[in-house]
Each structure stands twice: as structure tokens, then as C-alpha cells.
Enzyme design. Structure first.
Site, PDB file in Angstrom:
ATOM      1  N   TYR A 118     -28.875  27.380 -23.736  1.00 51.80           N
ATOM      2  CA  TYR A 118     -28.979  28.750 -23.220  1.00 51.80           C
ATOM      3  C   TYR A 118     -30.204  28.872 -22.316  1.00 51.80           C
ATOM      4  O   TYR A 118     -30.127  29.431 -21.217  1.00 51.80           O
ATOM      5  CB  TYR A 118     -29.078  29.726 -24.384  1.00 51.80           C
ATOM      6  CG  TYR A 118     -29.248  31.169 -23.972  1.00 51.80           C
ATOM      7  CD1 TYR A 118     -28.226  31.851 -23.315  1.00 51.80           C
ATOM      8  CD2 TYR A 118     -30.430  31.857 -24.242  1.00 51.80           C
ATOM      9  CE1 TYR A 118     -28.382  33.183 -22.933  1.00 51.80           C
ATOM     10  CE2 TYR A 118     -30.598  33.176 -23.870  1.00 51.80           C
ATOM     11  CZ  TYR A 118     -29.569  33.840 -23.215  1.00 51.80           C
ATOM     12  OH  TYR A 118     -29.726  35.156 -22.838  1.00 51.80           O
ATOM     13  N   SER A 138     -33.113  35.968 -18.608  1.00 48.29           N
ATOM     14  CA  SER A 138     -33.537  36.327 -19.959  1.00 48.29           C
ATOM     15  C   SER A 138     -34.900  35.720 -20.243  1.00 48.29           C
ATOM     16  O   SER A 138     -35.284  34.722 -19.625  1.00 48.29           O
ATOM     17  CB  SER A 138     -32.516  35.795 -20.969  1.00 48.29           C
ATOM     18  OG  SER A 138     -33.011  35.850 -22.290  1.00 48.29           O
TER      19      SER A 138
END
Length: 305
Positions: free
Chosen positions: A178, A152
């Protein structure tokens, strides 16, 4: 310096368009999280190109309808549970040509696995690391295999903080957790390809783009908008799930990437260096071979303890 890889595809391309004319008959593929979000379209495109697809999902019952639609198999897999990962890998029979490590969690509240690992890192990295290494004999048996690591642009939020990966001493921050898990996905591709290329196994990572899926289930939308503004992307151009899956299937099956490994792609092309003030490109720390080797050694010790 190597030339950045360019393809005829871009951010508007769909998974179907990327695999148009590609024949995957006789190929076997596993897609984790293959019953929701971009996993659905990744699995659909691979199946339509002729691959035998297995959906590796936590809830096989919920995946049954979609699996029937594309004539896919389902197998239970909980990436946060190392016993579940081992059972999946040990239960796999025969060669495996494509492994798409697609499933993940984003910006969830602090949680810990049975081993005490921070849950985003446990799921997004350790789960997929254990799955890929557990399936290594099957990948070798394919005589040419690809592993796709869905990362990501969130990797910009943090490198892997080796001194305290699991937030045992520092204050927990969901986006940093994350971010380091997504950086780990890229480092896995770097070291995985270095180790496995001689076996004909190539590993690449990617950013699928901004897509509205249930990945955002833990995220307050106002908080997400503040984060976009802070990182220079206040008005993201959202992709459809079909477009979001395009880079995944490019790395999984396009002949354009034969023999390519250890790279990070976005919008169906290899990413250049990160441009400050943007969410594009790849951070140097995510491609650092020393960090990749260090993370690999730590991961082996953790998942095999």
C-alpha cells in the site's frame, strides 16, 4: 527554496467551505470512486459549485441513487482492468477540466491483475496513470486543467521498490505494498506537472486525513491500532467525509492554487518535510524528481505493452 503554500483552510474545513463562492459552471469533472467515502463528498462539492460531474465507478447501478441526487453522470471503470480504463478514456468526448484520481484499495491480501501486477499497485497507480494519460487530449482541450492524485500518509510505509515492485522475489507485506502505491501517487504528481504544465495541466497529490470509510474493509482493527501506535499516531483524530474531501476539492478547483503543481498537501495546506516519529509531512523520496521520471518511464512501458 520555495515558500510552503498556506491557505485560509485547515483540517477542520469542509469541501463546501473550500469551494464557497467558486463558480465551476461550464467545467467538467471526473471523480474515480465517486460513489463512496470521500469520493461522494468530493463529487457533491464540485457539483454544487456548478461542475458537470461524472462518477467513474465499478458498479454504476450502486452509484445511481447518489448520481441522481447530485445530477451526475456515471460511467463504468475498473481501475484494476486496463481494458476497462482504455474503454473509459476512448469513450470520453470533449474537454475535461478536473480529474480526481480518488479510488483505491488499502492493505488487501496479495492479489494480481491479469498482467501479473500486484493488485494495490495495479489499482492505485497503474490504473490512474493509464486513465490520466489516456485522457490527456481531453485535459489539453480544457485550456487549463487540474489532476488530483489522492495519496495518503501511508506513503511513509515505503518508497517505490523499483527492484521488485510486484513482490515477485520479496515476501508480500500488505502495508508496504500500500505504501509504495501511495508514494507512486505523489511521484505521478511530480512528473505529471513537469511534463504537462506547458499545456496548462497541473497535477498535485494529497493526504485526505484519517477517515473511517470502506477503504478499511480489508483491515483488522486491532492490527490497524498496532500500526497507529508503531507510527506515532495511537489516537488519530478522525475527520468527517466532508472534511476529508476538503483538500481534494482545494486542489481540484480553488483559485488559490492556480498554476501550482507537483506538490503534496495535507489539511488543505502544502505539507512540509516528514517529521520522524509522526505521520505528518512528506517523505523526500516521494518528491524525488529522478524517482518520478523513472516511475513514469516504467509505467508507460507497462500500461502500453
Amino acid at each position: 527554496m520555495d515558500m510552503v503554500i498556506r491557505t485560509p483552510f485547515d483540517k477542520t474545513s469542509t469541501a463546501r467551505e473550500v469551494l464557497a463562492g467558486v463558480d465551476l459552471s461550464g467545467k467538467r469533472a471526473v471523480v474515480t470512486g465517486g460513489a463512496s467515502g470521500i469520493g461522494v463528498e468530493t463529487a457533491r462539492a464540485l457539483a454544487e459549485a456548478g461542475a458537470e460531474v461524472t462518477l467513474a465507478v465499478r458498479d454504476t447501478g450502486a452509484a445511481a441513487t447518489f448520481a441522481g441526487e447530485i445530477r451526475a453522470l456515471t460511467m463504468p471503470l475498473d481501475l484494476a482492468d486496463q481494458a476497462s480504463v482504455r474503454k473509459f478514456a476512448e469513450g470520453w468526448e470533449g474537454p475535461l477540466h478536473i480529474l480526481v484520481n480518488n479510488a483505491g484499495v488499502m492493505a488487501r491480501p496479495l492479489g494480481r491483475s491479469e498482467e501479473g501486477w500486484e493488485l494495490q499497485f495495479a489499482t492505485n497507480h497503474y490504473g490512474h496513470f493509464a486513465l490520466a494519460t489516456g485522457l490527456l487530449p481531453a485535459l489539453r482541450a480544457a485550456g487549463g486543467a487540474r489532476v488530483v492524485s489522492v495519496s495518503s500518509s501511508g506513503h511513509h510505509f515505503s518508497p517505490v521498490v523499483f527492484d521488485d515492485i510486484h513482490f515477485e522475489r520479496r515476501e508480500y507485506e500488505a502495508w508496504s505494498a500500500y505504501g509504495q502505491s501511495k508514494t507512486a501517487n505523489i511521484l505521478f504528481a511530480v512528473e505529471g506537472s513537469r511534463r504537462w504544465a506547458d499545456d496548462g495541466i497541473f497535477v498535485n497529490a494529497l493526504h485526505p486525513g484519517s477517515i473511517q470509510t470502506n477503504l478499511q474493509r480489508y483491515v483488522d482493527q486491532a492490527e490497524l491500532q498496532r500500526l497507529r501506535e508503531k507510527t506515532g499516531n495511537p489516537n488519530p483524530e478522525f475527520k468527517t467525509t466532508e472534511q476529508g474531501a476538503a483538500t481534494s476539492v482545494l486542489l481540484a478547483a480553488s483559485p488559490l492554487l492556480d498554476g501550482v503543481g507537483g506538490k503534496y498537501f495535507e489539511n488543505c495546506n502544502e505539507a512540509g518535510p516528514h517529521l520522524p516519529g509522526t505521520r505528518t509531512g512528506v517523505e523526500a523520496y516521494a518528491l524525488d524528481p529522478e524517482a518520478a521520471a523513472r516511475l513514469w518511464d516504467i509505467s508507460v512501458k507497462e500500461v502500453q505493452r
